[in-house]
Scaffold this motif. Structure first.
Motif, PDB file in Angstrom:
ATOM      1  N   TYR A   9       0.843  -1.193   0.000  1.00  0.00           N
ATOM      2  CA  TYR A   9       0.000   0.000   0.000  1.00  0.00           C
ATOM      3  C   TYR A   9       0.874   1.236   0.000  1.00  0.00           C
ATOM      4  N   SER A  10       0.728   2.032  -1.016  1.00  0.00           N
ATOM      5  CA  SER A  10       1.485   3.266  -1.148  1.00  0.00           C
ATOM      6  C   SER A  10       0.667   4.400  -0.550  1.00  0.00           C
ATOM      7  N   ILE A  11       1.110   4.886   0.599  1.00  0.00           N
ATOM      8  CA  ILE A  11       0.407   5.979   1.275  1.00  0.00           C
ATOM      9  C   ILE A  11       0.834   7.292   0.622  1.00  0.00           C
ATOM     10  N   LYS A  12      -0.133   8.041   0.158  1.00  0.00           N
ATOM     11  CA  LYS A  12       0.163   9.272  -0.565  1.00  0.00           C
ATOM     12  C   LYS A  12       0.973  10.246   0.288  1.00  0.00           C
ATOM     13  N   ASP A  17       6.011  12.791  -5.812  1.00  0.00           N
ATOM     14  CA  ASP A  17       5.134  12.435  -6.921  1.00  0.00           C
ATOM     15  C   ASP A  17       4.979  10.915  -7.020  1.00  0.00           C
ATOM     16  N   LYS A  18       4.047  10.480  -7.859  1.00  0.00           N
ATOM     17  CA  LYS A  18       3.703   9.064  -7.965  1.00  0.00           C
ATOM     18  C   LYS A  18       4.901   8.222  -8.415  1.00  0.00           C
ATOM     19  N   LYS A  19       5.695   8.726  -9.378  1.00  0.00           N
ATOM     20  CA  LYS A  19       6.866   7.970  -9.870  1.00  0.00           C
ATOM     21  C   LYS A  19       7.854   7.707  -8.741  1.00  0.00           C
ATOM     22  N   HIS A  20       8.088   8.718  -7.933  1.00  0.00           N
ATOM     23  CA  HIS A  20       9.011   8.596  -6.797  1.00  0.00           C
ATOM     24  C   HIS A  20       8.526   7.507  -5.835  1.00  0.00           C
ATOM     25  N   ILE A  21       7.242   7.549  -5.498  1.00  0.00           N
ATOM     26  CA  ILE A  21       6.668   6.580  -4.566  1.00  0.00           C
ATOM     27  C   ILE A  21       6.738   5.170  -5.147  1.00  0.00           C
ATOM     28  N   GLU A  22       6.381   5.011  -6.429  1.00  0.00           N
ATOM     29  CA  GLU A  22       6.421   3.688  -7.064  1.00  0.00           C
ATOM     30  C   GLU A  22       7.833   3.136  -7.098  1.00  0.00           C
ATOM     31  N   ARG A  23       8.824   3.985  -7.427  1.00  0.00           N
ATOM     32  CA  ARG A  23      10.206   3.521  -7.515  1.00  0.00           C
ATOM     33  C   ARG A  23      10.707   2.995  -6.165  1.00  0.00           C
ATOM     34  N   TYR A  24      10.509   3.761  -5.112  1.00  0.00           N
ATOM     35  CA  TYR A  24      11.021   3.344  -3.804  1.00  0.00           C
ATOM     36  C   TYR A  24      10.203   2.214  -3.191  1.00  0.00           C
ATOM     37  N   ASN A  47      -0.970  -0.925  -4.429  1.00  0.00           N
ATOM     38  CA  ASN A  47      -2.254  -0.226  -4.326  1.00  0.00           C
ATOM     39  C   ASN A  47      -2.008   1.163  -3.768  1.00  0.00           C
ATOM     40  N   GLU A  48      -2.416   2.172  -4.504  1.00  0.00           N
ATOM     41  CA  GLU A  48      -2.264   3.539  -4.018  1.00  0.00           C
ATOM     42  C   GLU A  48      -3.472   3.873  -3.151  1.00  0.00           C
ATOM     43  N   THR A  49      -3.234   4.357  -1.961  1.00  0.00           N
ATOM     44  CA  THR A  49      -4.326   4.660  -1.042  1.00  0.00           C
ATOM     45  C   THR A  49      -4.813   6.095  -1.234  1.00  0.00           C
ATOM     46  N   THR A  50      -5.942   6.395  -0.645  1.00  0.00           N
ATOM     47  CA  THR A  50      -6.459   7.760  -0.666  1.00  0.00           C
ATOM     48  C   THR A  50      -6.111   8.473   0.638  1.00  0.00           C
ATOM     49  N   ILE A  51      -5.288   7.822   1.450  1.00  0.00           N
ATOM     50  CA  ILE A  51      -4.929   8.361   2.765  1.00  0.00           C
ATOM     51  C   ILE A  51      -3.560   9.031   2.685  1.00  0.00           C
ATOM     52  N   TYR A  52      -3.456  10.216   3.259  1.00  0.00           N
ATOM     53  CA  TYR A  52      -2.186  10.928   3.298  1.00  0.00           C
ATOM     54  C   TYR A  52      -1.469  10.618   4.605  1.00  0.00           C
ATOM     55  N   GLN A  53      -0.148  10.803   4.581  1.00  0.00           N
ATOM     56  CA  GLN A  53       0.633  10.537   5.789  1.00  0.00           C
ATOM     57  C   GLN A  53       0.149  11.434   6.915  1.00  0.00           C
ATOM     58  N   GLN A  54       0.065  10.829   8.090  1.00  0.00           N
ATOM     59  CA  GLN A  54      -0.385  11.573   9.268  1.00  0.00           C
ATOM     60  C   GLN A  54       0.133  10.873  10.519  1.00  0.00           C
TER      61      GLN A  54
END
Length: 83
Positions: A9-12, A17-24, A47-54
């Motif tokens: 799960y990729s937390i926004k 940006d999306k490329k950075h998150i997908e790469r790491y 899976n990209e989530t709709t939740i931001y880091q908090q």
């Protein structure tokens, strides 16, 4: 041949940006593979989530994970885990 499916799960993050998150995330997933699972057909699903880091309090952690994973992880598993 056995199959091993990993849901990641990729937390926004508004700062990345999306490329950075997908790469790491991909690098993290590939580093999880060990010698013990060489005979497996390994599949990573991002899976990209709709939740931001908090900041999440310990008492809110299971609810937070549920919001991210939706129905992918049964609540009985979350309740039994030692999160």
């Amino acid at each position: 041949m056995k199959q091993l499916r990993n849901l990641i799960y990729s937390i926004k993050d508004k700062a990345k940006d999306k490329k950075h998150i997908e790469r790491y995330t991909s690098e993290f997933a590939n580093s999880m593979i060990s010698v013990e699972v060489e005979s497996y057909d390994i599949e990573f699903i991002l899976n990209e989530t709709t939740i931001y880091q908090q900041v999440v309090k310990d008492s809110e952690l299971i609810g937070y994970i549920e919001r991210i994973t939706k129905n992918d992880i049964p609540i009985t598993v979350l309740n039994k885990s030692k999160i």
